[in-house]
Design a protein around this motif. Structure first.
Motif, mmCIF file in Angstrom:
data_model
loop_
_atom_site.group_PDB
_atom_site.id
_atom_site.type_symbol
_atom_site.label_atom_id
_atom_site.label_comp_id
_atom_site.label_asym_id
_atom_site.label_seq_id
_atom_site.Cartn_x
_atom_site.Cartn_y
_atom_site.Cartn_z
ATOM 1 N N ILE A 42 35.132 47.796 35.382
ATOM 2 C CA ILE A 42 36.083 48.785 35.918
ATOM 3 C C ILE A 42 37.213 48.050 36.658
ATOM 4 O O ILE A 42 38.394 48.379 36.527
ATOM 5 C CB ILE A 42 35.360 49.755 36.887
ATOM 6 N N HIS A 43 36.812 47.045 37.400
ATOM 7 C CA HIS A 43 37.799 46.229 38.118
ATOM 8 C C HIS A 43 38.788 45.590 37.132
ATOM 9 O O HIS A 43 40.002 45.622 37.348
ATOM 10 C CB HIS A 43 37.051 45.189 38.956
ATOM 11 N N SER A 44 38.264 45.074 36.016
ATOM 12 C CA SER A 44 39.159 44.430 35.043
ATOM 13 C C SER A 44 40.131 45.430 34.409
ATOM 14 O O SER A 44 41.237 45.068 34.016
ATOM 15 C CB SER A 44 38.362 43.726 33.944
ATOM 16 N N THR A 46 41.596 47.840 36.024
ATOM 17 C CA THR A 46 42.733 47.944 36.946
ATOM 18 C C THR A 46 43.647 46.727 36.788
ATOM 19 O O THR A 46 44.857 46.841 36.912
ATOM 20 C CB THR A 46 42.270 48.084 38.412
ATOM 21 N N ASP A 47 43.051 45.571 36.484
ATOM 22 C CA ASP A 47 43.870 44.378 36.249
ATOM 23 C C ASP A 47 44.705 44.532 34.976
ATOM 24 O O ASP A 47 45.859 44.117 34.924
ATOM 25 C CB ASP A 47 42.991 43.130 36.139
ATOM 26 N N PHE A 48 44.079 45.140 33.964
ATOM 27 C CA PHE A 48 44.805 45.423 32.721
ATOM 28 C C PHE A 48 46.000 46.336 33.023
ATOM 29 O O PHE A 48 47.123 46.079 32.587
ATOM 30 C CB PHE A 48 43.838 46.065 31.719
ATOM 31 N N ILE A 147 48.062 35.091 41.570
ATOM 32 C CA ILE A 147 47.169 34.935 42.726
ATOM 33 C C ILE A 147 45.922 35.788 42.518
ATOM 34 O O ILE A 147 44.794 35.364 42.746
ATOM 35 C CB ILE A 147 47.901 35.343 44.023
ATOM 36 N N HIS A 148 46.149 36.997 42.023
ATOM 37 C CA HIS A 148 45.006 37.888 41.815
ATOM 38 C C HIS A 148 44.046 37.344 40.749
ATOM 39 O O HIS A 148 42.827 37.478 40.891
ATOM 40 C CB HIS A 148 45.460 39.294 41.445
ATOM 41 N N ALA A 149 44.606 36.719 39.707
ATOM 42 C CA ALA A 149 43.745 36.183 38.644
ATOM 43 C C ALA A 149 42.767 35.144 39.215
ATOM 44 O O ALA A 149 41.608 35.063 38.806
ATOM 45 C CB ALA A 149 44.591 35.570 37.530
ATOM 46 N N GLN A 151 41.607 35.216 42.266
ATOM 47 C CA GLN A 151 40.578 35.994 42.974
ATOM 48 C C GLN A 151 39.550 36.541 41.988
ATOM 49 O O GLN A 151 38.360 36.631 42.305
ATOM 50 C CB GLN A 151 41.236 37.146 43.741
ATOM 51 N N ASP A 152 40.016 36.874 40.780
ATOM 52 C CA ASP A 152 39.092 37.350 39.752
ATOM 53 C C ASP A 152 38.048 36.298 39.408
ATOM 54 O O ASP A 152 36.888 36.616 39.143
ATOM 55 C CB ASP A 152 39.854 37.726 38.473
ATOM 56 N N THR A 153 38.489 35.028 39.392
ATOM 57 C CA THR A 153 37.565 33.929 39.119
ATOM 58 C C THR A 153 36.431 33.944 40.148
ATOM 59 O O THR A 153 35.253 33.848 39.816
ATOM 60 C CB THR A 153 38.311 32.581 39.196
HETATM 61 ZN ZN LIG Z 1 41.140 41.555 39.363
#
Ligand SMILES: [Zn+2]
Length: 390
Positions: A42-44, A46-48, A147-149, A151-153
């Motif tokens: 679900i989080h991904s 929102t990134d999409f 920067i957010h990518a 944080q995804d890591t």
């Molecule tokens: Zn994310």
């Protein structure tokens, strides 16, 4: 404007990557009963969506300014970011609700889920490098995405721990990681939402104001600048200011100076797309270039024919130049002073120095001969620019 080509391309690459990641995570999370992996999916999403929003924002920003939208449609990017923030907040709350109030069955194929998250770690880390190295115009939204990518890591690493928890029947660990991911989404949505709302409300950009001030003061003829107002619109800045110039300049010269300021600003600050300048006579306490006509002892002269030397000072940075005077050739001196961007001459004299005025250089009459005192009087605005015959 092809300035955004690279930014658009990279945000699409990011979107496609996130779409693949989110679809795999949601399907495998639901199929193999892993709440954390599902939550991360679900989080991904929102990134999409963020990637799409950046793309749409940049596409709108590319549109030429029209009669209907004289400032462009740049704020569409901010409006879209606000929508993404609301979607993100909803997703965050939904994950918390489902982690706390629903059982999710027993996890299956945990190694496959862990493998998926390892892939996610590697891909998002690559994405963070890819986005932050976007060449050309510095696009705030693309940089934030980068920067957010990263944080995804880190989140994917957390999710691996969560899957281990679900696998080893430490269900609280799994739930804790899912809630952690959700809290992180809410935290992100708060900042993205707040930023876009403030930009939509035209919040001032203090850093940009300081940057503009610095650039403007590097232009030698400028006396000062105030009332700098900067607002953001998408990745861009729009600015207006009151520019202080020597009052002796002609309207044409003042206009040329304003054009030079605008050009230099746009050259130095990539994201600045619109500058509006209002011209004002400079205050005496500003940064002036002044020429002083002095005798051999360094005192202001009464008669120009007694002048031995000319000192050019910058009222902020002290002496710039000092030279001997060619006897009698006042015109040549006026020409030289004009070239050196001098805005005013201070004299103790009785000559009206009309030739200076003809060159757009102000003439100020000091009642004292001492150079320092005269400059101080000038700063206080106490010198008379208009004594004709004394
Ligand atoms: Zn994310």
């Amino acid at each position: 404007m092809s300035k955004f080509k690279e930014g658009k391309k990279r945000s699409i690459v990011a979107s496609v990557t996130y779409l693949l990641l989110s679809v795999s995570k949601i399907i495998l999370g639901l199929l193999f009963f892993s709440l954390v992996v599902y939550a991360d999916g679900i989080h991904s999403i929102t990134d999409f969506l963020t990637g799409i929003v950046v793309f749409v924002g940049l596409s709108l920003a590319e549109r030429p300014v029209s009669e209907e939208f004289p400032f462009g449609m740049y704020k569409a990017e901010n409006l879209a970011s606000l929508v993404v923030a609301i979607v993100m907040a909803y997703a965050g709350i939904d994950i918390i609700r489902s982690s706390l109030f629903s059982g999710f069955g027993t996890i299956r194929y945990p190694l496959m889920l862990i493998l998926l998250e390892v892939v996610s770690c590697i891909v998002t880390y690559w994405l963070s490098r890819y986005l932050s190295k976007t060449p050309g115009l510095k696009l705030y939204s693309v940089k934030a995405e980068g920067i957010h990518a990263y944080q995804d890591t880190l989140i994917s690493l957390g999710v691996i721990v969560g899957v281990l928890g679900e696998w080893l029947n430490y269900h609280y660990l799994g739930k804790a990681v899912a809630v952690g991911v959700a809290v992180y989404i809410l935290y992100q949505s708060y900042f993205i939402g707040k930023d876009s709302l403030l930009i939509l409300l035209d919040i001032s950009d203090k850093g940009a104001v300081e940057g503009i001030k610095k650039v403007v003061y590097t232009i030698s003829e400028v006396v000062g600048v105030h009332e700098i107002k900067v607002r953001r619109a998408g990745p861009f800045l729009i600015a207006s200011m009151h520019l202080e110039v020597p009052p002796s300049l002609s309207v044409k010269e003042a206009d040329e100076l304003a054009d030079a300021v605008e050009e230099k600003l746009k050259e130095s600050i990539d994201s600045l797309v619109y500058v509006s300048i209002h011209i004002e006579p400079g205050s005496f306490s500003g940064k002036w270039r002044i020429a002083l006509l002095v005798d051999k002892d360094g005192n202001l002269v009464e008669n120009i024919k007694d002048a031995k030397r000319v000192i050019i000072v910058d009222t902020w940075n002290k002496i710039l130049e000092e030279f001997s005077l060619d006897k009698g050739d006042v015109r040549a001196m006026a020409e030289h002073l004009k070239k050196r961007k001098v805005g005013a001459v201070i004299t103790n004299g009785k000559d009206d120095l009309l030739i200076m005025k003809a060159y757009g250089i102000g003439v100020y009459y000091s009642p004292v001969k001492n150079v320092k005192e005269s400059l101080e009087l000038f700063r206080q605005g106490a010198l008379d620019p208009d004594v004709k015959s004394r």
